[in-house]
Design a protein around this motif. Structure first.
Motif, mmCIF file in Angstrom:
data_model
loop_
_atom_site.group_PDB
_atom_site.id
_atom_site.type_symbol
_atom_site.label_atom_id
_atom_site.label_comp_id
_atom_site.label_asym_id
_atom_site.label_seq_id
_atom_site.Cartn_x
_atom_site.Cartn_y
_atom_site.Cartn_z
ATOM 1 N N THR A 184 -2.758 4.460 13.421
ATOM 2 C CA THR A 184 -2.063 5.168 12.347
ATOM 3 C C THR A 184 -2.657 4.828 10.996
ATOM 4 O O THR A 184 -2.926 5.715 10.174
ATOM 5 C CB THR A 184 -0.562 4.827 12.355
ATOM 6 N N PHE A 185 -2.878 3.542 10.746
ATOM 7 C CA PHE A 185 -3.477 3.129 9.469
ATOM 8 C C PHE A 185 -4.919 3.609 9.355
ATOM 9 O O PHE A 185 -5.355 4.039 8.279
ATOM 10 C CB PHE A 185 -3.401 1.611 9.317
ATOM 11 N N GLN A 186 -5.679 3.566 10.453
ATOM 12 C CA GLN A 186 -7.061 4.029 10.422
ATOM 13 C C GLN A 186 -7.128 5.513 10.109
ATOM 14 O O GLN A 186 -7.966 5.959 9.322
ATOM 15 C CB GLN A 186 -7.741 3.764 11.764
ATOM 16 N N GLN A 187 -6.237 6.281 10.698
ATOM 17 C CA GLN A 187 -6.205 7.724 10.472
ATOM 18 C C GLN A 187 -5.906 8.031 9.019
ATOM 19 O O GLN A 187 -6.529 8.917 8.418
ATOM 20 C CB GLN A 187 -5.152 8.355 11.378
ATOM 21 N N ALA A 188 -4.952 7.301 8.434
ATOM 22 C CA ALA A 188 -4.592 7.522 7.033
ATOM 23 C C ALA A 188 -5.732 7.111 6.114
ATOM 24 O O ALA A 188 -6.041 7.794 5.132
ATOM 25 C CB ALA A 188 -3.338 6.733 6.688
ATOM 26 N N THR A 189 -6.378 5.986 6.424
ATOM 27 C CA THR A 189 -7.493 5.506 5.607
ATOM 28 C C THR A 189 -8.654 6.489 5.634
ATOM 29 O O THR A 189 -9.276 6.776 4.614
ATOM 30 C CB THR A 189 -7.973 4.128 6.112
ATOM 31 N N GLN A 190 -8.955 7.032 6.825
ATOM 32 C CA GLN A 190 -10.026 8.012 6.952
ATOM 33 C C GLN A 190 -9.706 9.270 6.158
ATOM 34 O O GLN A 190 -10.575 9.861 5.520
ATOM 35 C CB GLN A 190 -10.231 8.374 8.424
ATOM 36 N N GLY A 191 -8.407 9.652 6.194
ATOM 37 C CA GLY A 191 -7.995 10.818 5.429
ATOM 38 C C GLY A 191 -8.213 10.630 3.943
ATOM 39 O O GLY A 191 -8.666 11.532 3.235
ATOM 40 N N GLU A 192 -7.913 9.426 3.434
ATOM 41 C CA GLU A 192 -8.125 9.122 2.018
ATOM 42 C C GLU A 192 -9.602 9.150 1.667
ATOM 43 O O GLU A 192 -10.004 9.634 0.609
ATOM 44 C CB GLU A 192 -7.516 7.754 1.700
ATOM 45 N N LYS A 193 -10.443 8.647 2.585
ATOM 46 C CA LYS A 193 -11.886 8.649 2.348
ATOM 47 C C LYS A 193 -12.421 10.077 2.315
ATOM 48 O O LYS A 193 -13.280 10.411 1.505
ATOM 49 C CB LYS A 193 -12.594 7.850 3.446
ATOM 50 N N ASP A 194 -11.909 10.940 3.191
ATOM 51 C CA ASP A 194 -12.338 12.334 3.219
ATOM 52 C C ASP A 194 -11.987 13.041 1.924
ATOM 53 O O ASP A 194 -12.780 13.816 1.379
ATOM 54 C CB ASP A 194 -11.692 13.062 4.399
ATOM 55 N N GLY A 235 0.813 -1.205 0.000
ATOM 56 C CA GLY A 235 0.000 0.000 0.000
ATOM 57 C C GLY A 235 0.845 1.252 0.000
ATOM 58 O O GLY A 235 2.080 1.189 0.079
ATOM 59 N N SER A 236 0.172 2.390 -0.077
ATOM 60 C CA SER A 236 0.881 3.664 -0.181
ATOM 61 C C SER A 236 1.483 4.118 1.141
ATOM 62 O O SER A 236 2.473 4.853 1.161
ATOM 63 C CB SER A 236 -0.080 4.740 -0.696
ATOM 64 N N LEU A 237 0.885 3.691 2.264
ATOM 65 C CA LEU A 237 1.390 4.102 3.579
ATOM 66 C C LEU A 237 2.243 3.003 4.196
ATOM 67 O O LEU A 237 1.805 1.845 4.266
ATOM 68 C CB LEU A 237 0.229 4.431 4.523
ATOM 69 N N THR A 238 3.436 3.365 4.656
ATOM 70 C CA THR A 238 4.305 2.424 5.348
ATOM 71 C C THR A 238 4.542 2.905 6.772
ATOM 72 O O THR A 238 4.972 4.034 6.993
ATOM 73 C CB THR A 238 5.664 2.271 4.630
ATOM 74 N N VAL A 239 4.231 2.037 7.724
ATOM 75 C CA VAL A 239 4.426 2.309 9.142
ATOM 76 C C VAL A 239 5.457 1.316 9.667
ATOM 77 O O VAL A 239 5.441 0.140 9.276
ATOM 78 C CB VAL A 239 3.104 2.180 9.925
ATOM 79 N N ALA A 240 6.351 1.749 10.552
ATOM 80 C CA ALA A 240 7.416 0.870 11.032
ATOM 81 C C ALA A 240 7.539 0.926 12.548
ATOM 82 O O ALA A 240 7.268 1.947 13.172
ATOM 83 C CB ALA A 240 8.749 1.243 10.384
ATOM 84 N N LEU A 241 7.953 -0.202 13.094
ATOM 85 C CA LEU A 241 8.289 -0.336 14.509
ATOM 86 C C LEU A 241 9.753 -0.705 14.598
ATOM 87 O O LEU A 241 10.216 -1.601 13.883
ATOM 88 C CB LEU A 241 7.465 -1.458 15.150
ATOM 89 N N ARG A 242 10.501 -0.074 15.485
ATOM 90 C CA ARG A 242 11.932 -0.350 15.612
ATOM 91 C C ARG A 242 12.283 -0.845 17.004
ATOM 92 O O ARG A 242 11.786 -0.333 18.003
ATOM 93 C CB ARG A 242 12.724 0.912 15.277
ATOM 94 N N ALA A 243 13.130 -1.860 17.072
ATOM 95 C CA ALA A 243 13.691 -2.347 18.335
ATOM 96 C C ALA A 243 15.195 -2.450 18.190
ATOM 97 O O ALA A 243 15.704 -2.805 17.117
ATOM 98 C CB ALA A 243 13.108 -3.710 18.700
ATOM 99 N N ASP A 244 15.937 -2.138 19.251
ATOM 100 C CA ASP A 244 17.387 -2.305 19.246
ATOM 101 C C ASP A 244 17.732 -3.705 19.741
ATOM 102 O O ASP A 244 16.981 -4.318 20.492
ATOM 103 C CB ASP A 244 18.086 -1.232 20.079
ATOM 104 N N MET A 245 18.886 -4.228 19.332
ATOM 105 C CA MET A 245 19.200 -5.640 19.538
ATOM 106 C C MET A 245 20.378 -5.903 20.467
ATOM 107 O O MET A 245 20.470 -6.983 21.055
ATOM 108 C CB MET A 245 19.531 -6.293 18.177
ATOM 109 N N ASP A 246 21.312 -4.973 20.590
ATOM 110 C CA ASP A 246 22.597 -5.285 21.205
ATOM 111 C C ASP A 246 22.569 -5.226 22.723
ATOM 112 O O ASP A 246 21.785 -4.506 23.334
ATOM 113 C CB ASP A 246 23.699 -4.372 20.669
ATOM 114 N N ALA A 247 23.461 -6.003 23.318
ATOM 115 C CA ALA A 247 23.637 -6.022 24.769
ATOM 116 C C ALA A 247 24.883 -5.222 25.143
ATOM 117 O O ALA A 247 25.691 -4.847 24.285
ATOM 118 C CB ALA A 247 23.773 -7.459 25.260
#
Length: 388
Positions: free
Chosen positions: A370-380, A63-75
């Motif tokens: 976040t996705f709901q907000q973007a989808t509603q914006g497209e509908k508007d 889709g046109s919107l990309t949302v990301a979650l980030r986690a760090d890995m190192d000890a």
């Protein structure tokens, strides 16, 4: 959603205990990368790894919107019981668990994002280089919203509370050298004693005055000069400086004054002071829209009374390179209270494990919102076009 989280609770804790028992330091997170890769494949994600560094990215949806979650890995590398070893004393094992937990939760409730969701597991946060490497790899090029998470010590947030933003400060490590002139200790006038130069540097650094409304500090954290001969004036010293500032602008002013002081002392003593800027961490630049979404997710999960204001902390996080170097990116970090004691980076750090489940729900709700907000914006927009 809470029932679904309860149904995967045991699986979540098993993931955490595996990551906790198998810590790996920066750039060496090889087994961690493989474990996460297998977990992401198991959850149906497209997976990307890298030939020249650790880290893994999971991706699902289109889709046109990309949302990301980030986690760090190192000890961290710490001494525990007289033995130096890798140790997850900064909560990165918890961060990975929560981000992976979101993937597992979405599968259990059958949620498919109306766009693209990326789960970014980033190496080398403790070195301040991992986010820069991921930016170099282009993994957030198409991302519009990027969320992170970090456990907070009990002094900032208690268990059951959460904050929609963490306002980390800027940090700068300086590696320094002083070169003087060696001489017999009985003839100090013939030498330039680097210990005296270093002592003056420490004193003058304490006289650097900044705007008291903006927290900032500079201090020497390591100094080594001289060897086994007690009757020789040493001509070489190595030292480390740690600089902290709540804003990036204050950090620039602090650096300017440091160089001014070092140059002045060099002239006074006839010594050479060399400063090498090492690891640099930028201060937080939180996007208001991302923070508002995270705030609503917190309220939906634990209630308005448990939603704390943004946490202001002098600690640093390389997560903020993403927004500073990609200004169009909308970012914020969830601050999760979990009765973490005695403190971050303490070898015996511990926290309330059950709060991982709260973190997973908040992050999941933030993504859905976040996705709901973007989808509603497209509908508007579509409705406006049809109407006119």
């Amino acid at each position: 959603m809470k029932n679904a989280i309860e149904s995967i609770q045991q699986e979540i804790f098993e993931v955490f205990h595996h990551l906790h028992r198998h810590p790996e330091i920066s750039w060496e997170e090889v087994k961690t990368t493989e474990f996460l890769r297998q977990q992401l494949l198991q959850e149906g994600y497209r997976v990307q790894t890298f030939s020249d560094c650790t880290g893994v990215v999971g991706e699902i949806g289109t889709g046109s919107l990309t949302v990301a979650l980030r986690a760090d890995m190192d000890a961290l590398w710490q001494e525990i019981g007289g033995v130096w070893q890798a140790n997850h004393a900064c909560g990165h094992d918890a961060h990975m668990t929560m981000v992976l937990g979101v993937a597992k939760l979405f599968n259990r409730i059958g949620y498919r994002p109306p766009g693209k969701l990326k789960l970014l597991f980033q190496p080398a946060e403790e070195k301040g280089k991992g986010a820069l490497k991921m930016l170099e790899k282009g993994v957030v090029d198409e991302v519009e919203f990027l969320y992170g998470v970090h456990l907070r010590p009990i002094q900032e947030l208690k268990s059951g509370y959460a904050s929609p933003a963490i306002l980390h400060g800027a940090a700068q490590m300086i590696e320094g050298e002083i070169r003087g002139v060696a001489a017999h200790a009985a003839r100090p006038h013939l030498g330039v004693n680097v210990i005296e130069v270093g002592s003056t540097l420490v004193q003058e650094l304490s006289h650097i005055h900044m705007d008291p409304q903006v927290p900032a500090s500079i201090k020497m954290t390591r100094f080594h000069a001289g060897e086994k001969s007690a009757n020789v004036i040493p001509d070489y010293a190595a030292f480390t400086l740690d600089l902290r500032a709540q804003t990036n602008e204050a950090m620039e002013r602090l650096l300017e004054r440091l160089h001014h002081v070092a140059n002045g002392i060099s002239l006074i003593y006839g010594a050479d002071i060399h400063l090498d800027q090492g690891v640099r961490i930028v201060a937080a630049q939180v996007h208001q829209e991302a923070q508002s979404i995270m705030e609503r997710a917190i309220i939906q999960t634990i209630g308005r009374e448990k939603c704390a204001p943004p946490v202001v902390t002098s600690g640093g996080e390389d997560f903020h390179f993403y927004s500073v170097l990609k200004p169009t990116l909308k970012t914020t970090m969830l601050g999760l209270g979990c009765d973490l004691t005695p403190g971050l980076h303490h070898p015996a750090m511990t926290f309330r494990r059950e709060d991982l489940l709260i973190g997973i729900e908040i992050l999941a709700r933030a993504i859905i919102e976040t996705f709901q907000q973007a989808t509603q914006g497209e509908k508007d927009v579509e409705h406006f076009v049809k109407k006119n």
